[in-house]
Design an enzyme around this catalytic site. Sequence first.
Site, mmCIF file in Angstrom:
data_model
loop_
_atom_site.group_PDB
_atom_site.id
_atom_site.type_symbol
_atom_site.label_atom_id
_atom_site.label_comp_id
_atom_site.label_asym_id
_atom_site.label_seq_id
_atom_site.Cartn_x
_atom_site.Cartn_y
_atom_site.Cartn_z
ATOM 1 N N THR A 189 0.803 -1.225 0.000
ATOM 2 C CA THR A 189 0.000 0.000 0.000
ATOM 3 C C THR A 189 0.835 1.274 0.000
ATOM 4 O OG1 THR A 189 -0.083 -0.005 2.426
ATOM 5 C CG2 THR A 189 -1.866 -1.137 1.251
ATOM 6 N N LYS A 190 2.155 1.154 -0.017
ATOM 7 C CA LYS A 190 3.004 2.332 0.110
ATOM 8 C C LYS A 190 3.104 3.111 -1.201
ATOM 9 C CE LYS A 190 4.248 1.856 4.466
ATOM 10 N NZ LYS A 190 3.456 0.719 4.923
ATOM 11 N N ASN A 191 3.607 4.350 -1.095
ATOM 12 C CA ASN A 191 3.756 5.221 -2.281
ATOM 13 C C ASN A 191 4.658 4.587 -3.330
ATOM 14 O OD1 ASN A 191 3.634 8.628 -0.954
ATOM 15 N ND2 ASN A 191 2.295 6.916 -0.599
#
Length: 398
Positions: A189-191
């Site tokens: 879910t990270k950038n």
Amino acid sequence: MSALAAPRWRVTLADNTVDEQEIAAVTEVLRSRWLSAGAQTAAFEREFADRLGADDAVAVSSGTAALHLAMLALDLGPGDEVIMPALTFVASAAVVALAGATPVLADVRAPDDLTVDPVDVARLVTPRTRAVVAMHYAGYPADLAALRTVSDGHGAVLVEDAAHAPVVEHDGRMLGTHGDIGCFSFFATKNVTTGEGGMVLARDQAVRERIRLARSHHLTTSTWDRLSSGDASYDVAGIGLNYRPTEVSAALGRVQLGRLGRDRQRRRELVATYREVLAAAPELVLPFAGRTGDSALHLMPVVLPDGTDRGAVREGLAAAGVQTSVHYPPVHHLSAYRGSAGASRSALTVTDAVAPRLLSLPLHSRMSDDDAVLAARALLRCLRPDRTTPSSTGRSTS
């Protein structure tokens, strides 16, 4: 079935930007038939370090691995203490405990600033303090100048938990390079996502090389280097772990790093839309809304009005097709950490006050402006069920 368990969402909490470029990069790795850490990993490390203005970087298998290796590099042991925010993901406390030391929990600054409070950190320092962890909550910089003053003044190491904040400039330097060690996560879910993965930076080359050795059993040469050189010999100079990344994750990371600028611009636009619509509920706290500097805009947290039934709000949003989450249950509220040092030494007043009111709204670059408006209006309806909800153009809608 509970609305929270609904299998379909109109607006998902998180998503990633993976497309044909990543598929092509991964296909190239699979065709090469070299899957463990190798040339792609080395290239990803160089490119990430270059983006952050660092000398070098060490790719690892997860953000937790990055934090654990950072703690192991400090030679922590029984009696040692590491100060960190109580409002953080549990991994931060776990890696300290696994290293044999004690996590000491500090309060956050305010409902509108959920980063660790340097004043509380300073109050918690003792002769046993070995490190201070600055967690950049939701991608917004902690007060690094104040935390650096505290850590330097007591001979402690400043570790940046930049899991939410890749490639964010702050006071002329990138987050992750202000501290002695910087840790990043590339979770799904990270950038910047590689599915699972992480990165470690360290100012001191000796510390960085120790981390590099420890990620692969402390072997003096890697499998890639041995096969490339034809020399199969190696030594083991210390106790290590298998925290190696894969070539697949490195290939993903290299593409993701290249598209980060576009992702961040979309997040800025979405956050601006959220703030415009949610301004209709002044009783709602929008953390970091007053910040003017750069941010990774990783999360869209809100603090609900005091006394609000968060469960009912989440049910209402789920019924509208809006997925939500909570970042995070405070560490001292978790069974394994109740009674941790700091939970008794620090009142954790702000953390305890905001914890039952925290809510994370959807935020990712695949969202449209309409998605953000839908989610914001749904929240307003949950907070004010007997009122009409203002539209983004100033007209009211039911």
